[in-house]
Enzyme design. Structure first.
Site, PDB file in Angstrom:
ATOM      1  N   CYS A 189     -29.044 104.907 -53.327  1.00 32.08           N
ATOM      2  CA  CYS A 189     -30.642 104.548 -52.610  1.00 32.08           C
ATOM      3  C   CYS A 189     -30.433 102.739 -52.763  1.00 32.08           C
ATOM      4  O   CYS A 189     -29.907 102.425 -53.743  1.00 32.08           O
ATOM      5  CB  CYS A 189     -31.183 105.880 -53.622  1.00 32.08           C
TER       6      CYS A 189
ATOM      7  N   CYS B 284     -30.987 108.554 -49.375  1.00 33.90           N
ATOM      8  CA  CYS B 284     -31.190 108.040 -49.203  1.00 33.90           C
ATOM      9  C   CYS B 284     -30.818 107.390 -47.610  1.00 33.90           C
ATOM     10  O   CYS B 284     -29.850 106.804 -47.339  1.00 33.90           O
ATOM     11  CB  CYS B 284     -32.171 107.837 -49.124  1.00 33.90           C
TER      12      CYS B 284
ATOM     13  N   CYS C 115     -21.673  99.055 -47.930  1.00 31.47           N
ATOM     14  CA  CYS C 115     -21.716  98.844 -48.721  1.00 31.47           C
ATOM     15  C   CYS C 115     -20.551  98.045 -49.600  1.00 31.47           C
ATOM     16  O   CYS C 115     -19.937  97.960 -48.534  1.00 31.47           O
ATOM     17  CB  CYS C 115     -21.584 100.350 -49.456  1.00 31.47           C
TER      18      CYS C 115
END
Length: 170
Positions: free
Chosen positions: A11, A87, A95
């Site tokens: 998140c 989220c 990422c």
């Protein structure tokens, strides 16, 4: 397949949803799963309402902390088998590279920490987020991972990410 699966919940702030998911999976899946959580921009502290909910649910919160996802992209970090974004912000962010190509899915949940209103309104939002996450985790725990191929598992994880959305809409 691995004897113990490492799971990372991501998140942005790593203070509520990802923390709840980490604690719940470590409690419910302790024989087959080891859960972790992290954030792209960790706030540095776990939301007190998340800790309160875990305590009321009799789920161990010892050692939970808000941390950066960079910790899990470092050499020597646990190799992840699954990575879930919980989220919408984290789902859209680039990422880090996760060694071993873990299976990924988006399991978005409304942010209970963003709820305005009374303390009771905020607690209800945390309970709803926890209910959605625990439902999804329970569905994952019931998958016969040792009997399914990688593509089928991936598709099931995406389907699980939709579970509970109807609850969140009410």
């Amino acid at each position: 397949m691995a004897s113990v699966f490492n799971v990372l919940f991501l998140c942005t702030g790593n203070s509520a949803r990802s923390i709840l998911a980490e604690a719940y999976l470590n409690s419910a899946g302790k024989v087959r799963f080891k859960a972790y959580s992290a954030g792209s921009e960790p706030g540095g502290r776990v939301n007190p309402l998340a800790l309160e909910l875990l305590e009321r649910s009799r789920i161990d919160a010892a050692g939970l902390r808000s941390k950066s996802w960079d910790e899990f992209a470092q050499p020597g970090a646990p190799k992840m088998d699954f990575v879930f974004t919980v989220c919408d912000n984290a789902a859209g962010e680039p990422c880090p590279y996760w060694p071993g190509q873990p299976m990924t899915a988006h399991w978005g949940v409304p942010d209970p920490a963003a709820v305005q209103g009374s303390d009771e309104d905020k607690r209800r939002a945390f309970i709803l987020a926890f209910r959605i996450l625990s439902t999804r985790i329970n569905l994952m725990l019931n998958l016969p991972l040792d009997k399914l191929d990688r593509l089928t598992i991936r598709n099931k994880l995406v389907e699980i990410g939709a579970a509970g959305r109807e609850t969140a809409a009410h």
